[in-house]
Design a protein around this motif. Structure first.
Motif, PDB file in Angstrom:
ATOM      1  N   UNK A  13       1.724  -3.773   3.602  1.00 33.06           N
ATOM      2  CA  UNK A  13       2.415  -4.287   2.415  1.00 33.06           C
ATOM      3  C   UNK A  13       1.539  -5.201   1.562  1.00 33.06           C
ATOM      4  N   UNK A  14       0.327  -5.488   2.026  1.00 31.32           N
ATOM      5  CA  UNK A  14      -0.575  -6.338   1.236  1.00 31.32           C
ATOM      6  C   UNK A  14      -1.566  -5.424   0.527  1.00 31.32           C
ATOM      7  N   UNK A  15      -1.423  -5.286  -0.821  1.00 32.43           N
ATOM      8  CA  UNK A  15      -2.221  -4.270  -1.532  1.00 32.43           C
ATOM      9  C   UNK A  15      -3.729  -4.433  -1.330  1.00 32.43           C
ATOM     10  N   UNK A  16      -4.214  -5.659  -1.303  1.00 29.10           N
ATOM     11  CA  UNK A  16      -5.665  -5.865  -1.194  1.00 29.10           C
ATOM     12  C   UNK A  16      -6.179  -5.359   0.154  1.00 29.10           C
ATOM     13  N   UNK A  19      -6.134  -1.577   0.139  1.00 30.63           N
ATOM     14  CA  UNK A  19      -7.267  -1.004  -0.599  1.00 30.63           C
ATOM     15  C   UNK A  19      -8.550  -1.079   0.225  1.00 30.63           C
ATOM     16  N   UNK A  22      -8.434   1.495   2.842  1.00 34.87           N
ATOM     17  CA  UNK A  22      -8.637   2.797   2.199  1.00 34.87           C
ATOM     18  C   UNK A  22     -10.145   3.069   2.025  1.00 34.87           C
ATOM     19  N   UNK A  23     -10.858   2.016   1.568  1.00 34.91           N
ATOM     20  CA  UNK A  23     -12.318   2.153   1.378  1.00 34.91           C
ATOM     21  C   UNK A  23     -13.020   2.403   2.710  1.00 34.91           C
ATOM     22  N   UNK A  34      -1.515   5.414   1.456  1.00 37.28           N
ATOM     23  CA  UNK A  34      -0.954   4.086   1.723  1.00 37.28           C
ATOM     24  C   UNK A  34       0.547   4.055   1.437  1.00 37.28           C
ATOM     25  N   UNK A  36       3.696   1.194   1.293  1.00 41.80           N
ATOM     26  CA  UNK A  36       4.003  -0.236   1.354  1.00 41.80           C
ATOM     27  C   UNK A  36       5.337  -0.502   2.025  1.00 41.80           C
ATOM     28  N   UNK A  37       6.148   0.546   2.176  1.00 40.80           N
ATOM     29  CA  UNK A  37       7.478   0.355   2.774  1.00 40.80           C
ATOM     30  C   UNK A  37       7.713   1.408   3.849  1.00 40.80           C
TER      31      UNK A  37
END
Lengths: 118, 477
Positions: A13-16, A19, A22-23, A34, A36-37
């Motif tokens: 749930x923490x976008x940073x 990301x 993901x990288x 991704x 978030x829920x």
């Protein structure tokens, strides 16, 4: 686990952090998707061919154990990733490999390998 | 054999008197005359209260009159188990007498009360009770009263037990000196088990005088208005010496019929443990805030050291530094609210300020008060940081006269949760061009706000400047 070419579900749930993960996964040749829920994640599991999953234990106050159970039934290897305080899981998930934040790619790969063997 | 009831009544050793509906003495037997010490000529035909005068305000008068009026009203017999009704003696002195009486209505052909038959027994001489008890129904009357008393006693006992065992402390302070009339177990425990009943507060608990509580009680008595105290600090003498307690309590004035306070009911709870727990929690949160800030500072130092001797890493170090600053600014904002929430405008302003410095004046904020949960506040702050950074590098803040309009609003959609609509519009700078390979900042902006509900973001690169729109569902309150 060889991640090359796999579709990896990331529930975070923490976008940073999402990301960054993901990288990391991209560097290992995997494709990350991704969520978030939890309900989004369930819908992804339903419709996509997921090769592995990394679950934050607590997303927006909701535990991901229900989702974990669903992944277990589908035979998809998964691991937990947690901040603090979520290190002890309910008995049925006690043996699920868990990485603590902050983590790196090596830890993720090692944990996923262990999950695949279970 | 026909029975002559009148002769029976006349000859009866039990005193009988017949009252008409005006309560005049219509007829009486000899026993009645004997027991009242009167002759028939003296009293027959006279109103009862004239023949046997009593103070209309006295209990005797009211009890007797009340009983007779009940019979007239209800047409049912009425009993006076015990009534003091003094009789004037022949010598003209008032003789103290106790009576037990039954009033039985005698109805006429139309069912109306014509007479009341009073059967009265002088119970002044207690030894006389024994000889009379069987035929006078004294025991029966007494036991009826007794069972009523028993009910009352049971109720009183129950109330007393409830009062005594109530988990909160309760005391009743009566009169202008606030004398302790009642104090339950919890109250006695609070004041260290001191025996205070009958004493004024100032004497019973001398340590509270200087703490202003007697003055407070005076005010409640004078104004007739209750006083409610929360987390009130009180120093009380207990077994362990003087002890500091925190109390939630009410001083409730008890008003008389004239609206003037006659007593104060004290009722409350000892909340010392809660107050102490809150204090511990506050210290823990402060400690946690301190550690989080320290950790951010350590991360920053580590980054500086790691990049120091790296060729061409200057730009990367500055980017990381700026991001950490924006994060620290968001944390500082949330710290001030104990990590409960932050106002949207504050989150945007602090982040833009941490990034653009004095140029924050060129960013105009416009929108209603919106409260954000901590996670949403942090993710908005990080997005604003990336937007501001991009504006400085490529957008409105790269030109001397460029400006940014930040607007937000809440759209009520009825059935669904309210939507937060947030927009960032750059004007007065160069035309916006979509980057060929989006960096981390742009990816973060595209992802939108971290939200437990749905969120969506839109980026427009126009000739007038860059535009960004994001919406998210706010939790319904």
């Amino acid at each position: 686990m060889n991640l090359d070419g796999r579709l990896v579900l990331v529930v975070e749930d923490e976008p940073i952090i999402g990301l960054a993960l993901e990288d990391m996964l991209g560097d290992a040749g995997a494709n990350a998707i991704i969520a978030e829920r939890v309900d989004d994640a369930l819908s992804i599991v339903e419709h996509e061919k997921i090769g592995a999953a990394i679950l934050d234990v607590n997303v927006h106050g909701v535990r991901t154990y229900g989702l974990a159970e669903r992944l277990g039934r589908a035979g998809i290897p998964y691991i937990f990733a947690t901040g603090y305080g979520d290190l002890s899981h309910p008995t049925e998930f006690a043996d699920v490999p868990t990485v603590t934040k902050p983590y790196n790619l090596q830890e993720i790969e090692r944990a996923l390998t262990a999950a695949e063997k279970q | 054999m026909p029975v002559d009831f009148k002769s029976l009544m006349v000859a009866s050793p039990n005193p009988y008197v017949l009252l008409d509906k005006e309560l005049k003495l219509a007829w009486m037997n000899d026993a009645y005359l004997r027991v009242t010490g009167r002759t028939r000529e003296e009293i027959v035909g006279r109103p009862l209260f004239e023949a046997f005068p009593s103070d209309p305000a006295s209990e005797s008068h009211r009890l007797l009159k009340g009983s007779l009026e009940r019979v007239l009203r209800t047409k049912q017999p009425d009993e006076l188990a015990l009534i003091r009704y003094d009789i004037r003696t022949v010598a003209g002195e008032m003789d103290v007498r106790y009576w037990s009486a039954t009033h039985t209505p005698l109805l006429d052909g139309d069912g109306q009360v014509e007479f009341i038959l009073q059967h009265t027994v002088d119970v002044t001489e207690m030894h006389g009770l024994r000889t009379m008890r069987d035929d006078m129904r004294i025991v029966e009357r007494a036991s009826q009263i007794q069972s009523e008393n028993l009910d009352l006693t049971e109720q009183t006992d129950l109330l007393r037990t409830m009062f005594e065992q109530a988990p909160g402390f309760v005391a009743l302070l009566t009169g202008p000196e606030h004398r302790f009339t009642l104090a339950n177990a919890a109250y006695r425990q609070l004041i260290g088990g001191r025996d205070v009943i009958g004493q004024p507060v100032a004497e019973a608990l001398p340590e509270v005088v200087g703490q202003g509580f007697v003055q407070l009680l005076d005010t409640v008595m004078q104004s007739g208005k209750p006083y409610v105290g929360r987390n009130v600090n009180v120093r009380l003498i207990r077994a362990s010496g003087e002890d500091e307690r925190f109390l939630d309590f009410i001083y409730q004035p008890i008003l008389g019929p004239d609206g003037v306070a006659t007593a104060v009911l004290v009722q409350g709870h000892d909340v010392t443990e809660q107050v102490e727990a809150q204090e511990v929690q506050r210290l823990l949160i402060n400690e946690l805030n301190h550690r989080v800030k320290n950790t951010l500072a350590i991360v920053q130092s580590l980054a500086t050291q790691s990049f120091r001797n790296l060729e061409g890493a200057d730009q990367a170090r500055r980017t990381l530094d700026a991001r950490l600053n924006a994060l620290a600014a968001a944390h500082a904002l949330l710290t001030s609210s104990n990590w409960e929430s932050a106002m949207l405008a504050d989150a945007v302003r602090k982040s833009a300020e941490a990034t653009a410095g004095a140029d924050v004046d060129r960013i105009r904020l416009n929108g209603p008060d919106v409260v954000l949960a901590p996670q949403a506040a942090v993710s908005l702050a990080m997005i604003v940081h990336e937007l501001t950074t991009n504006a400085i590098k490529y957008g409105a803040l790269s030109a001397p006269t460029g400006q940014i309009d930040v607007q937000w609003d809440i759209c009520e959609t009825g059935v669904r949760s309210p939507q937060l609509v947030f927009s960032w519009k750059e004007r007065g700078g160069p035309s916006a061009i979509e980057p060929q390979k989006p960096g981390f900042g742009t990816r973060l902006i595209k992802r939108g706000l971290s939200s437990e509900r749905s969120a969506s973001a839109k980026l427009n690169y126009t000739a007038e400047g860059f535009e960004y729109h994001v919406t998210m569902e706010l939790p319904r309150e």
